[in-house]
Design a protein around this motif. Structure first.
Motif, PDB file in Angstrom:
ATOM      1  N   TYR A  25      10.914 -10.690  -2.159  1.00  9.88           N
ATOM      2  CA  TYR A  25      11.108  -9.247  -2.038  1.00  9.88           C
ATOM      3  C   TYR A  25      11.120  -8.573  -3.409  1.00  9.88           C
ATOM      4  O   TYR A  25      10.465  -7.548  -3.611  1.00  9.88           O
ATOM      5  CB  TYR A  25      12.416  -8.967  -1.288  1.00  9.88           C
ATOM      6  CG  TYR A  25      12.740  -7.503  -1.173  1.00  9.88           C
ATOM      7  CD1 TYR A  25      12.106  -6.716  -0.218  1.00  9.88           C
ATOM      8  CD2 TYR A  25      13.676  -6.910  -2.011  1.00  9.88           C
ATOM      9  CE1 TYR A  25      12.390  -5.362  -0.108  1.00  9.88           C
ATOM     10  CE2 TYR A  25      13.969  -5.557  -1.911  1.00  9.88           C
ATOM     11  CZ  TYR A  25      13.326  -4.792  -0.960  1.00  9.88           C
ATOM     12  OH  TYR A  25      13.608  -3.452  -0.869  1.00  9.88           O
ATOM     13  N   ALA A  26      11.837  -9.146  -4.370  1.00 11.41           N
ATOM     14  CA  ALA A  26      11.922  -8.544  -5.709  1.00 11.41           C
ATOM     15  C   ALA A  26      10.547  -8.478  -6.375  1.00 11.41           C
ATOM     16  O   ALA A  26      10.238  -7.514  -7.077  1.00 11.41           O
ATOM     17  CB  ALA A  26      12.898  -9.332  -6.574  1.00 11.41           C
ATOM     18  N   ARG A  28       7.631  -8.274  -4.747  1.00  7.51           N
ATOM     19  CA  ARG A  28       6.879  -7.220  -4.047  1.00  7.51           C
ATOM     20  C   ARG A  28       7.301  -5.840  -4.531  1.00  7.51           C
ATOM     21  O   ARG A  28       6.463  -4.960  -4.742  1.00  7.51           O
ATOM     22  CB  ARG A  28       7.060  -7.358  -2.527  1.00  7.51           C
ATOM     23  CG  ARG A  28       6.455  -8.641  -1.980  1.00  7.51           C
ATOM     24  CD  ARG A  28       6.364  -8.659  -0.469  1.00  7.51           C
ATOM     25  NE  ARG A  28       7.552  -8.263   0.249  1.00  7.51           N
ATOM     26  CZ  ARG A  28       8.510  -9.088   0.666  1.00  7.51           C
ATOM     27  NH1 ARG A  28       8.407 -10.394   0.417  1.00  7.51           N
ATOM     28  NH2 ARG A  28       9.533  -8.631   1.350  1.00  7.51           N
ATOM     29  N   GLN A  29       8.577  -5.650  -4.748  1.00  6.13           N
ATOM     30  CA  GLN A  29       9.072  -4.364  -5.241  1.00  6.13           C
ATOM     31  C   GLN A  29       8.537  -4.087  -6.653  1.00  6.13           C
ATOM     32  O   GLN A  29       8.147  -2.964  -6.970  1.00  6.13           O
ATOM     33  CB  GLN A  29      10.606  -4.338  -5.236  1.00  6.13           C
ATOM     34  CG  GLN A  29      11.203  -4.356  -3.850  1.00  6.13           C
ATOM     35  CD  GLN A  29      10.748  -3.178  -3.002  1.00  6.13           C
ATOM     36  OE1 GLN A  29      10.806  -2.033  -3.428  1.00  6.13           O
ATOM     37  NE2 GLN A  29      10.264  -3.465  -1.813  1.00  6.13           N
ATOM     38  N   ALA A  30       8.502  -5.113  -7.489  1.00  9.80           N
ATOM     39  CA  ALA A  30       7.989  -4.951  -8.859  1.00  9.80           C
ATOM     40  C   ALA A  30       6.505  -4.601  -8.841  1.00  9.80           C
ATOM     41  O   ALA A  30       6.052  -3.756  -9.622  1.00  9.80           O
ATOM     42  CB  ALA A  30       8.236  -6.235  -9.657  1.00  9.80           C
ATOM     43  N   MET A  32       4.851  -3.089  -6.400  1.00 12.73           N
ATOM     44  CA  MET A  32       4.715  -1.709  -5.919  1.00 12.73           C
ATOM     45  C   MET A  32       5.100  -0.706  -7.005  1.00 12.73           C
ATOM     46  O   MET A  32       4.471   0.345  -7.138  1.00 12.73           O
ATOM     47  CB  MET A  32       5.560  -1.494  -4.665  1.00 12.73           C
ATOM     48  CG  MET A  32       4.941  -2.134  -3.435  1.00 12.73           C
ATOM     49  SD  MET A  32       5.766  -1.695  -1.900  1.00 12.73           S
ATOM     50  CE  MET A  32       7.246  -2.690  -2.006  1.00 12.73           C
ATOM     51  N   ALA A  33       6.095  -1.047  -7.806  1.00  8.65           N
ATOM     52  CA  ALA A  33       6.516  -0.161  -8.900  1.00  8.65           C
ATOM     53  C   ALA A  33       5.404   0.006  -9.933  1.00  8.65           C
ATOM     54  O   ALA A  33       5.334   1.029 -10.623  1.00  8.65           O
ATOM     55  CB  ALA A  33       7.782  -0.696  -9.557  1.00  8.65           C
ATOM     56  N   HIS A  37      -0.745  -1.524  -4.028  1.00 12.72           N
ATOM     57  CA  HIS A  37      -0.427  -1.396  -2.615  1.00 12.72           C
ATOM     58  C   HIS A  37      -1.036  -2.579  -1.875  1.00 12.72           C
ATOM     59  O   HIS A  37      -1.984  -3.204  -2.349  1.00 12.72           O
ATOM     60  CB  HIS A  37      -0.913  -0.058  -2.033  1.00 12.72           C
ATOM     61  CG  HIS A  37      -2.403   0.044  -1.929  1.00 12.72           C
ATOM     62  ND1 HIS A  37      -3.177   0.518  -2.952  1.00 12.72           N
ATOM     63  CD2 HIS A  37      -3.252  -0.293  -0.930  1.00 12.72           C
ATOM     64  CE1 HIS A  37      -4.454   0.477  -2.583  1.00 12.72           C
ATOM     65  NE2 HIS A  37      -4.527  -0.011  -1.366  1.00 12.72           N
ATOM     66  N   TRP A  45      -2.799  -7.712  -2.920  1.00 11.89           N
ATOM     67  CA  TRP A  45      -2.295  -6.482  -3.522  1.00 11.89           C
ATOM     68  C   TRP A  45      -3.422  -5.867  -4.330  1.00 11.89           C
ATOM     69  O   TRP A  45      -4.160  -6.566  -5.024  1.00 11.89           O
ATOM     70  CB  TRP A  45      -1.092  -6.783  -4.411  1.00 11.89           C
ATOM     71  CG  TRP A  45       0.088  -7.219  -3.607  1.00 11.89           C
ATOM     72  CD1 TRP A  45       0.402  -8.504  -3.252  1.00 11.89           C
ATOM     73  CD2 TRP A  45       1.067  -6.382  -3.017  1.00 11.89           C
ATOM     74  NE1 TRP A  45       1.525  -8.502  -2.472  1.00 11.89           N
ATOM     75  CE2 TRP A  45       1.966  -7.208  -2.323  1.00 11.89           C
ATOM     76  CE3 TRP A  45       1.282  -5.007  -3.011  1.00 11.89           C
ATOM     77  CZ2 TRP A  45       3.059  -6.715  -1.628  1.00 11.89           C
ATOM     78  CZ3 TRP A  45       2.381  -4.510  -2.324  1.00 11.89           C
ATOM     79  CH2 TRP A  45       3.247  -5.357  -1.646  1.00 11.89           C
TER      80      TRP A  45
END
Length: 76
Positions: A25-26, A28-30, A32-33, A37, A45
């Motif tokens: 999860y971390a 994926r969040q990085a 996206m930041a 997408h 991605w």
């Protein structure tokens, strides 16, 4: 993306980042930041730098049309 363990490929003006398995999860969040997408059609991605249109072309067709290089090849 590469620093997070992704295999990174430049296809035309797109940056495609793929992982061997679903990243944490971390991670994926990085990603996206950073402006990536999830592209469900290609299961990777994607970063385009600017809004892009949907393409019906396959990944292979896009590689053939625009050219493709793995990030290691570009850096060398």
């Amino acid at each position: 993306a590469r620093a997070l363990g992704a295999e990174v490929e430049l296809v035309g003006s797109w940056v495609w980042a793929s992982f061997e398995s679903r990243p944490a999860y971390a991670v994926r969040q990085a990603i996206m930041a950073e402006g990536y997408h999830w592209n469900s059609k290609r299961s990777l991605w994607q970063f385009a730098g600017s809004p892009c249109r949907y393409s019906r072309a396959s990944s292979h067709e896009l590689r053939d049309k625009y050219g493709a290089q793995m990030l290691e090849e570009v850096a060398a």
